[in-house]
Design a protein around this motif. Structure first.
Motif, PDB file in Angstrom:
ATOM      1  N   ALA A   1      -4.998  22.777 -12.546  1.00  0.00           N
ATOM      2  CA  ALA A   1      -6.396  22.623 -12.153  1.00  0.00           C
ATOM      3  C   ALA A   1      -6.417  22.042 -10.756  1.00  0.00           C
ATOM      4  CB  ALA A   1      -7.130  21.711 -13.120  1.00  0.00           C
ATOM      5  N   ASP A   2      -7.474  22.323  -9.995  1.00  0.00           N
ATOM      6  CA  ASP A   2      -7.544  21.875  -8.617  1.00  0.00           C
ATOM      7  C   ASP A   2      -7.489  20.358  -8.468  1.00  0.00           C
ATOM      8  OD1 ASP A   2      -7.571  24.385  -7.558  1.00  0.00           O
ATOM      9  OD2 ASP A   2      -9.753  24.506  -7.398  1.00  0.00           O
ATOM     10  N   SER A   3      -8.262  19.633  -9.256  1.00  0.00           N
ATOM     11  CA  SER A   3      -8.288  18.189  -9.071  1.00  0.00           C
ATOM     12  C   SER A   3      -8.282  17.425 -10.386  1.00  0.00           C
ATOM     13  CB  SER A   3      -9.524  17.798  -8.263  1.00  0.00           C
ATOM     14  OG  SER A   3     -10.684  18.119  -8.990  1.00  0.00           O
ATOM     15  N   ALA A   4      -7.838  18.047 -11.457  1.00  0.00           N
ATOM     16  CA  ALA A   4      -7.917  17.417 -12.769  1.00  0.00           C
ATOM     17  C   ALA A   4      -7.108  16.126 -12.864  1.00  0.00           C
ATOM     18  CB  ALA A   4      -7.462  18.390 -13.846  1.00  0.00           C
ATOM     19  N   PHE A   5      -6.061  15.989 -12.073  1.00  0.00           N
ATOM     20  CA  PHE A   5      -5.172  14.832 -12.209  1.00  0.00           C
ATOM     21  C   PHE A   5      -5.334  13.837 -11.074  1.00  0.00           C
ATOM     22  CE2 PHE A   5      -3.051  18.607 -13.986  1.00  0.00           C
ATOM     23  CZ  PHE A   5      -3.169  18.263 -15.324  1.00  0.00           C
ATOM     24  N   HIS A   6      -6.320  14.032 -10.222  1.00  0.00           N
ATOM     25  CA  HIS A   6      -6.464  13.191  -9.040  1.00  0.00           C
ATOM     26  C   HIS A   6      -7.093  11.844  -9.364  1.00  0.00           C
ATOM     27  CE1 HIS A   6      -6.054  16.603  -5.902  1.00  0.00           C
ATOM     28  NE2 HIS A   6      -5.070  16.563  -6.759  1.00  0.00           N
ATOM     29  N   ALA A   7      -6.794  10.881  -8.505  1.00  0.00           N
ATOM     30  CA  ALA A   7      -7.367   9.541  -8.607  1.00  0.00           C
ATOM     31  C   ALA A   7      -7.404   8.944  -7.211  1.00  0.00           C
ATOM     32  CB  ALA A   7      -6.530   8.668  -9.533  1.00  0.00           C
ATOM     33  N   THR A   8      -8.317   8.024  -7.018  1.00  0.00           N
ATOM     34  CA  THR A   8      -8.425   7.283  -5.762  1.00  0.00           C
ATOM     35  C   THR A   8      -8.336   5.807  -6.114  1.00  0.00           C
ATOM     36  OG1 THR A   8      -9.871   9.009  -4.894  1.00  0.00           O
ATOM     37  CG2 THR A   8      -9.848   6.915  -3.707  1.00  0.00           C
ATOM     38  N   LEU A   9      -7.676   5.042  -5.243  1.00  0.00           N
ATOM     39  CA  LEU A   9      -7.432   3.636  -5.519  1.00  0.00           C
ATOM     40  C   LEU A   9      -7.927   2.762  -4.376  1.00  0.00           C
ATOM     41  CD1 LEU A   9      -3.686   4.015  -6.610  1.00  0.00           C
ATOM     42  CD2 LEU A   9      -5.692   4.016  -8.101  1.00  0.00           C
ATOM     43  N   ILE A  10      -8.363   1.560  -4.719  1.00  0.00           N
ATOM     44  CA  ILE A  10      -8.618   0.517  -3.723  1.00  0.00           C
ATOM     45  C   ILE A  10      -7.603  -0.584  -4.011  1.00  0.00           C
ATOM     46  CG2 ILE A  10     -10.205  -1.268  -2.919  1.00  0.00           C
ATOM     47  CD1 ILE A  10     -12.522   0.607  -3.595  1.00  0.00           C
ATOM     48  N   LEU A  11      -6.864  -0.948  -2.983  1.00  0.00           N
ATOM     49  CA  LEU A  11      -5.846  -1.994  -3.088  1.00  0.00           C
ATOM     50  C   LEU A  11      -6.158  -3.080  -2.079  1.00  0.00           C
ATOM     51  CD1 LEU A  11      -2.976  -3.085  -3.921  1.00  0.00           C
ATOM     52  CD2 LEU A  11      -2.124  -1.770  -1.963  1.00  0.00           C
ATOM     53  N   GLY A  12      -6.118  -4.300  -2.516  1.00  0.00           N
ATOM     54  CA  GLY A  12      -6.323  -5.405  -1.595  1.00  0.00           C
ATOM     55  C   GLY A  12      -5.546  -6.615  -2.044  1.00  0.00           C
TER      56      GLY A  12
ATOM     57  N   ALA B   1       0.839  -1.208   0.000  1.00  0.00           N
ATOM     58  CA  ALA B   1       0.000   0.000   0.000  1.00  0.00           C
ATOM     59  C   ALA B   1       0.869   1.252   0.000  1.00  0.00           C
ATOM     60  CB  ALA B   1      -0.943  -0.004   1.197  1.00  0.00           C
ATOM     61  N   ARG B   2       1.931   1.238   0.761  1.00  0.00           N
ATOM     62  CA  ARG B   2       2.842   2.390   0.807  1.00  0.00           C
ATOM     63  C   ARG B   2       3.470   2.638  -0.560  1.00  0.00           C
ATOM     64  NH1 ARG B   2       7.864   3.189   1.096  1.00  0.00           N
ATOM     65  NH2 ARG B   2       8.425   1.009   1.411  1.00  0.00           N
ATOM     66  N   MET B   3       3.912   1.570  -1.237  1.00  0.00           N
ATOM     67  CA  MET B   3       4.528   1.710  -2.565  1.00  0.00           C
ATOM     68  C   MET B   3       3.530   2.224  -3.600  1.00  0.00           C
ATOM     69  SD  MET B   3       6.779  -1.717  -2.872  1.00  0.00           S
ATOM     70  CE  MET B   3       7.717  -2.300  -1.477  1.00  0.00           C
ATOM     71  N   VAL B   4       2.319   1.699  -3.574  1.00  0.00           N
ATOM     72  CA  VAL B   4       1.293   2.142  -4.522  1.00  0.00           C
ATOM     73  C   VAL B   4       0.944   3.606  -4.247  1.00  0.00           C
ATOM     74  CG1 VAL B   4      -1.101   1.816  -5.275  1.00  0.00           C
ATOM     75  CG2 VAL B   4       0.393  -0.172  -4.938  1.00  0.00           C
TER      76      VAL B   4
ATOM     77  N   GLY C   1      -1.713  10.501  -1.389  1.00  0.00           N
ATOM     78  CA  GLY C   1      -0.746   9.459  -1.101  1.00  0.00           C
ATOM     79  C   GLY C   1      -0.905   8.838   0.273  1.00  0.00           C
ATOM     80  N   ASN C   2      -1.904   9.265   1.028  1.00  0.00           N
ATOM     81  CA  ASN C   2      -2.165   8.613   2.317  1.00  0.00           C
ATOM     82  C   ASN C   2      -3.234   7.547   2.104  1.00  0.00           C
ATOM     83  OD1 ASN C   2      -4.132  10.541   1.817  1.00  0.00           O
ATOM     84  ND2 ASN C   2      -4.358  11.130   3.932  1.00  0.00           N
ATOM     85  N   PHE C   3      -3.405   6.669   3.084  1.00  0.00           N
ATOM     86  CA  PHE C   3      -4.359   5.587   2.906  1.00  0.00           C
ATOM     87  C   PHE C   3      -4.924   5.130   4.239  1.00  0.00           C
ATOM     88  CE2 PHE C   3      -0.050   3.841   2.841  1.00  0.00           C
ATOM     89  CZ  PHE C   3      -0.090   2.839   3.800  1.00  0.00           C
ATOM     90  N   ILE C   4      -6.059   4.434   4.149  1.00  0.00           N
ATOM     91  CA  ILE C   4      -6.695   3.854   5.328  1.00  0.00           C
ATOM     92  C   ILE C   4      -6.946   2.378   5.044  1.00  0.00           C
ATOM     93  CG2 ILE C   4      -7.741   6.005   6.126  1.00  0.00           C
ATOM     94  CD1 ILE C   4     -10.391   5.083   4.878  1.00  0.00           C
ATOM     95  N   GLU C   5      -7.129   1.611   6.117  1.00  0.00           N
ATOM     96  CA  GLU C   5      -7.346   0.176   5.972  1.00  0.00           C
ATOM     97  C   GLU C   5      -8.747  -0.192   6.437  1.00  0.00           C
ATOM     98  OE1 GLU C   5      -5.307  -4.117   7.123  1.00  0.00           O
ATOM     99  OE2 GLU C   5      -4.445  -2.273   7.930  1.00  0.00           O
ATOM    100  N   ALA C   6      -9.372  -1.107   5.725  1.00  0.00           N
ATOM    101  CA  ALA C   6     -10.690  -1.614   6.113  1.00  0.00           C
ATOM    102  C   ALA C   6     -10.552  -2.449   7.378  1.00  0.00           C
ATOM    103  CB  ALA C   6     -11.283  -2.457   4.993  1.00  0.00           C
ATOM    104  N   GLY C   7     -11.598  -2.437   8.185  1.00  0.00           N
ATOM    105  CA  GLY C   7     -11.618  -3.225   9.411  1.00  0.00           C
ATOM    106  C   GLY C   7     -13.035  -3.678   9.701  1.00  0.00           C
TER     107      GLY C   7
END
Length: 165
Positions: A108-119, A87-90, A136-142
């Protein structure tokens, strides 16, 4: 109009994504939003993306290239010792791609943004699921948050809560 969902269940992880992108009323294209990597007997990883298509494709391409040339960098996602390290590398790759686009031209404010789900799962460890933000920060499901959705999520949550419960 992307929709992706990753869920943690008692028996493992479930991933679902659509393939539709919408560039206008009469210009609808499809692109794969789910990518998988596997080392049989060692690890299985899944990445889903929502947001700027050029950004998400660049992230997947860089991760792919780095799995084929690990001597150029850290061991890469196929050699990382834990899902947290994957997750840190991604997340670092996503942040790198976004920063490169933002300094290279259009502003642009958010033109290049993306959100990812990694599992995924690495042998000897439990399956884990992460949501990675454009910063570049992330949270984990629980147990309190057993699934993540990205993209056009406004209709999915009630169905997912009922299905999960």
């Amino acid at each position: 109009m992307t929709y992706c969902v990753g869920m943690v269940l008692d028996r493992g992880l479930v991933f679902m994504s659509d393939t539709r992108t919408n560039a206008g009323v009469d210009n609808i294209s499809t692109f794969r939003k789910m990518t998988t990597w596997e080392v049989p007997g060692d690890r299985a990883l899944t990445l889903m993306s929502a947001g700027n298509l050029a950004t998400t494709q660049a992230v997947v391409s860089l991760i792919d290239e780095r799995t084929k040339a690990p001597e150029l960098r850290e061991p890469g996602i196929l050699g990382a010792p834990s899902m947290f390290q994957v997750a840190r590398m991604v997340a670092e790759t996503l942040r790198e791609v976004i920063a490169g686009h933002e300094t290279a031209g259009q502003q642009a404010d958010s033109a290049f943004h993306a959100t990812l789900i990694l599992g995924g799962q690495i042998a000897g460890s439990p399956p884990r699921l992460f949501m990675i933000y454009p910063e570049g920060n992330f949270i984990e499901a629980g147990s309190d948050t057993p699934f993540f959705q990205i993209g056009e999520t406004k209709y999915g949550r009630p169905i997912l809560v009922r299905g999960h419960d």
